[in-house]
Design a protein around this motif. Sequence first.
Motif, PDB file in Angstrom:
ATOM      1  N   GLN A  76     -48.257 -31.397  53.926  1.00  0.00           N
ATOM      2  CA  GLN A  76     -48.008 -32.125  55.165  1.00  0.00           C
ATOM      3  C   GLN A  76     -47.688 -33.581  54.851  1.00  0.00           C
ATOM      4  OE1 GLN A  76     -51.660 -31.466  57.353  1.00  0.00           O
ATOM      5  NE2 GLN A  76     -50.884 -29.586  58.276  1.00  0.00           N
ATOM      6  N   THR A  77     -46.951 -34.211  55.748  1.00  0.00           N
ATOM      7  CA  THR A  77     -46.656 -35.633  55.611  1.00  0.00           C
ATOM      8  C   THR A  77     -47.960 -36.414  55.631  1.00  0.00           C
ATOM      9  OG1 THR A  77     -44.526 -35.340  56.709  1.00  0.00           O
ATOM     10  CG2 THR A  77     -45.412 -37.581  56.617  1.00  0.00           C
ATOM     11  N   LYS A  78     -48.105 -37.360  54.702  1.00  0.00           N
ATOM     12  CA  LYS A  78     -49.395 -38.031  54.551  1.00  0.00           C
ATOM     13  C   LYS A  78     -49.203 -39.465  54.059  1.00  0.00           C
ATOM     14  CE  LYS A  78     -53.801 -37.368  52.069  1.00  0.00           C
ATOM     15  NZ  LYS A  78     -54.679 -37.230  53.248  1.00  0.00           N
ATOM     16  N   GLU A  79     -49.938 -40.403  54.662  1.00  0.00           N
ATOM     17  CA  GLU A  79     -49.939 -41.765  54.139  1.00  0.00           C
ATOM     18  C   GLU A  79     -50.814 -41.807  52.893  1.00  0.00           C
ATOM     19  OE1 GLU A  79     -50.958 -46.428  55.318  1.00  0.00           O
ATOM     20  OE2 GLU A  79     -51.220 -44.837  56.820  1.00  0.00           O
ATOM     21  N   VAL A  80     -50.310 -42.420  51.842  1.00  0.00           N
ATOM     22  CA  VAL A  80     -51.023 -42.477  50.565  1.00  0.00           C
ATOM     23  C   VAL A  80     -50.973 -43.909  50.038  1.00  0.00           C
ATOM     24  CG1 VAL A  80     -50.567 -40.064  49.978  1.00  0.00           C
ATOM     25  CG2 VAL A  80     -48.906 -41.817  49.335  1.00  0.00           C
ATOM     26  N   ASP A  81     -51.661 -44.148  48.928  1.00  0.00           N
ATOM     27  CA  ASP A  81     -51.590 -45.473  48.307  1.00  0.00           C
ATOM     28  C   ASP A  81     -50.285 -45.641  47.524  1.00  0.00           C
ATOM     29  OD1 ASP A  81     -53.942 -46.412  49.330  1.00  0.00           O
ATOM     30  OD2 ASP A  81     -55.135 -46.085  47.525  1.00  0.00           O
ATOM     31  N   TRP A  82     -49.914 -44.604  46.753  1.00  0.00           N
ATOM     32  CA  TRP A  82     -48.694 -44.688  45.958  1.00  0.00           C
ATOM     33  C   TRP A  82     -48.054 -43.315  45.809  1.00  0.00           C
ATOM     34  CZ3 TRP A  82     -48.556 -41.623  41.667  1.00  0.00           C
ATOM     35  CH2 TRP A  82     -49.781 -41.247  41.096  1.00  0.00           C
ATOM     36  N   VAL A  83     -46.756 -43.324  45.570  1.00  0.00           N
ATOM     37  CA  VAL A  83     -46.009 -42.102  45.256  1.00  0.00           C
ATOM     38  C   VAL A  83     -45.279 -42.313  43.936  1.00  0.00           C
ATOM     39  CG1 VAL A  83     -45.729 -41.240  47.606  1.00  0.00           C
ATOM     40  CG2 VAL A  83     -44.108 -42.917  46.709  1.00  0.00           C
ATOM     41  N   MET A  84     -45.040 -41.241  43.226  1.00  0.00           N
ATOM     42  CA  MET A  84     -44.430 -41.324  41.914  1.00  0.00           C
ATOM     43  C   MET A  84     -43.004 -41.871  42.000  1.00  0.00           C
ATOM     44  SD  MET A  84     -44.083 -38.327  39.002  1.00  0.00           S
ATOM     45  CE  MET A  84     -45.827 -37.932  39.054  1.00  0.00           C
ATOM     46  N   GLY A  85     -42.651 -42.722  41.049  1.00  0.00           N
ATOM     47  CA  GLY A  85     -41.342 -43.354  41.049  1.00  0.00           C
ATOM     48  C   GLY A  85     -40.207 -42.462  40.601  1.00  0.00           C
ATOM     49  N   ALA A  86     -40.480 -41.206  40.255  1.00  0.00           N
ATOM     50  CA  ALA A  86     -39.409 -40.294  39.840  1.00  0.00           C
ATOM     51  C   ALA A  86     -38.392 -40.090  40.957  1.00  0.00           C
ATOM     52  CB  ALA A  86     -39.998 -38.953  39.406  1.00  0.00           C
ATOM     53  N   ALA A  87     -38.863 -40.178  42.205  1.00  0.00           N
ATOM     54  CA  ALA A  87     -37.980 -40.073  43.373  1.00  0.00           C
ATOM     55  C   ALA A  87     -38.639 -40.866  44.497  1.00  0.00           C
ATOM     56  CB  ALA A  87     -37.766 -38.620  43.770  1.00  0.00           C
ATOM     57  N   LEU A  88     -38.277 -42.115  44.602  1.00  0.00           N
ATOM     58  CA  LEU A  88     -38.931 -43.036  45.535  1.00  0.00           C
ATOM     59  C   LEU A  88     -37.868 -43.818  46.290  1.00  0.00           C
ATOM     60  CD1 LEU A  88     -41.318 -44.768  46.624  1.00  0.00           C
ATOM     61  CD2 LEU A  88     -41.234 -46.058  44.484  1.00  0.00           C
ATOM     62  N   MET A  89     -37.941 -43.787  47.615  1.00  0.00           N
ATOM     63  CA  MET A  89     -36.970 -44.509  48.435  1.00  0.00           C
ATOM     64  C   MET A  89     -37.679 -45.601  49.227  1.00  0.00           C
ATOM     65  SD  MET A  89     -34.219 -43.055  51.266  1.00  0.00           S
ATOM     66  CE  MET A  89     -33.213 -42.214  50.040  1.00  0.00           C
ATOM     67  N   VAL A  90     -37.074 -46.789  49.246  1.00  0.00           N
ATOM     68  CA  VAL A  90     -37.644 -47.922  49.976  1.00  0.00           C
ATOM     69  C   VAL A  90     -36.579 -48.540  50.879  1.00  0.00           C
ATOM     70  CG1 VAL A  90     -39.258 -48.448  48.116  1.00  0.00           C
ATOM     71  CG2 VAL A  90     -37.070 -49.629  48.203  1.00  0.00           C
ATOM     72  N   ARG A  91     -37.043 -49.247  51.886  1.00  0.00           N
ATOM     73  CA  ARG A  91     -36.126 -50.010  52.737  1.00  0.00           C
ATOM     74  C   ARG A  91     -35.667 -51.256  51.988  1.00  0.00           C
ATOM     75  NH1 ARG A  91     -36.619 -48.352  57.925  1.00  0.00           N
ATOM     76  NH2 ARG A  91     -38.499 -47.148  58.426  1.00  0.00           N
ATOM     77  N   ARG A  92     -34.460 -51.670  52.257  1.00  0.00           N
ATOM     78  CA  ARG A  92     -33.955 -52.899  51.641  1.00  0.00           C
ATOM     79  C   ARG A  92     -34.817 -54.098  52.049  1.00  0.00           C
ATOM     80  NH1 ARG A  92     -29.273 -54.450  49.234  1.00  0.00           N
ATOM     81  NH2 ARG A  92     -28.306 -52.445  49.658  1.00  0.00           N
ATOM     82  N   GLU A  93     -35.270 -54.112  53.303  1.00  0.00           N
ATOM     83  CA  GLU A  93     -36.077 -55.239  53.780  1.00  0.00           C
ATOM     84  C   GLU A  93     -37.424 -55.327  53.064  1.00  0.00           C
ATOM     85  OE1 GLU A  93     -38.387 -53.917  57.743  1.00  0.00           O
ATOM     86  OE2 GLU A  93     -36.235 -53.487  57.824  1.00  0.00           O
ATOM     87  N   VAL A  94     -37.901 -54.190  52.552  1.00  0.00           N
ATOM     88  CA  VAL A  94     -39.159 -54.171  51.801  1.00  0.00           C
ATOM     89  C   VAL A  94     -39.026 -55.007  50.534  1.00  0.00           C
ATOM     90  CG1 VAL A  94     -40.654 -52.702  50.381  1.00  0.00           C
ATOM     91  CG2 VAL A  94     -40.050 -52.005  52.693  1.00  0.00           C
ATOM     92  N   ILE A  95     -37.882 -54.889  49.888  1.00  0.00           N
ATOM     93  CA  ILE A  95     -37.650 -55.642  48.656  1.00  0.00           C
ATOM     94  C   ILE A  95     -37.655 -57.143  48.950  1.00  0.00           C
ATOM     95  CG2 ILE A  95     -35.983 -56.089  46.819  1.00  0.00           C
ATOM     96  CD1 ILE A  95     -35.158 -53.161  46.990  1.00  0.00           C
ATOM     97  N   LYS A  96     -37.119 -57.517  50.107  1.00  0.00           N
ATOM     98  CA  LYS A  96     -37.101 -58.933  50.478  1.00  0.00           C
ATOM     99  C   LYS A  96     -38.521 -59.481  50.671  1.00  0.00           C
ATOM    100  CE  LYS A  96     -32.578 -58.722  52.753  1.00  0.00           C
ATOM    101  NZ  LYS A  96     -31.851 -58.876  54.046  1.00  0.00           N
TER     102      LYS A  96
END
Length: 208
Positions: A76-96
Amino acid sequence: YILLLNSDTIVKPGAPLKMAEFLAKNPKAGAVGCKLLNPDGSPQPSAGPFPNLWVSAIMLFAEHWLGDLVRASFNQTKEVDWVMGAALMVRREVIKKAGLMDEGIFMYMDEVEWCYRIKKAGYKVIFYPGAEITHLGGGSSKTGRKDPILNIYRGLLYFYQKHYAPWQLPLLKTMLKLKAVIAFLLGKLMGNSYLKQTYAEALKITRD
């Protein structure tokens, strides 16, 4: 959206699009990791809690004997502390707001540290099983199990120095040294050169 994707992955049809659609529908989510699969199709543990002292102790002294106790995969979809970077998508604004990945960490703890800053910036990190990608594992490491172990040692030390209270670092170093000494002695007793060489180097890392 920015997608981090390992070289040792096989992308199932539509997986990146599904991750982007999830972020589009969930504005509070700053980063999303899909469900990673082993080559045989079984779920690959790819999300977990931040490495506080208790979690670090489990990683160092229990998981070798009992399997994955810290990392997990979910249905199930779940909020976690971290996810593996092998396949990780972020918003562009997050990087800012949170910055890029820290170049002070190289592999095996870099995504954990990045997710820590992403959550600190006010975003959620989500494990999303609606998209699936096969992760072959080990494709980015040329020395087998040696590099991951040494980089986890370096990454944990860096993470504690950067984010945790000063009194916690000596306790982490004690645990890392103890694990290295135990593994080195086991290697010596068993005539296992891999254990001896790897944990002799690990012990040096804790003394730097």
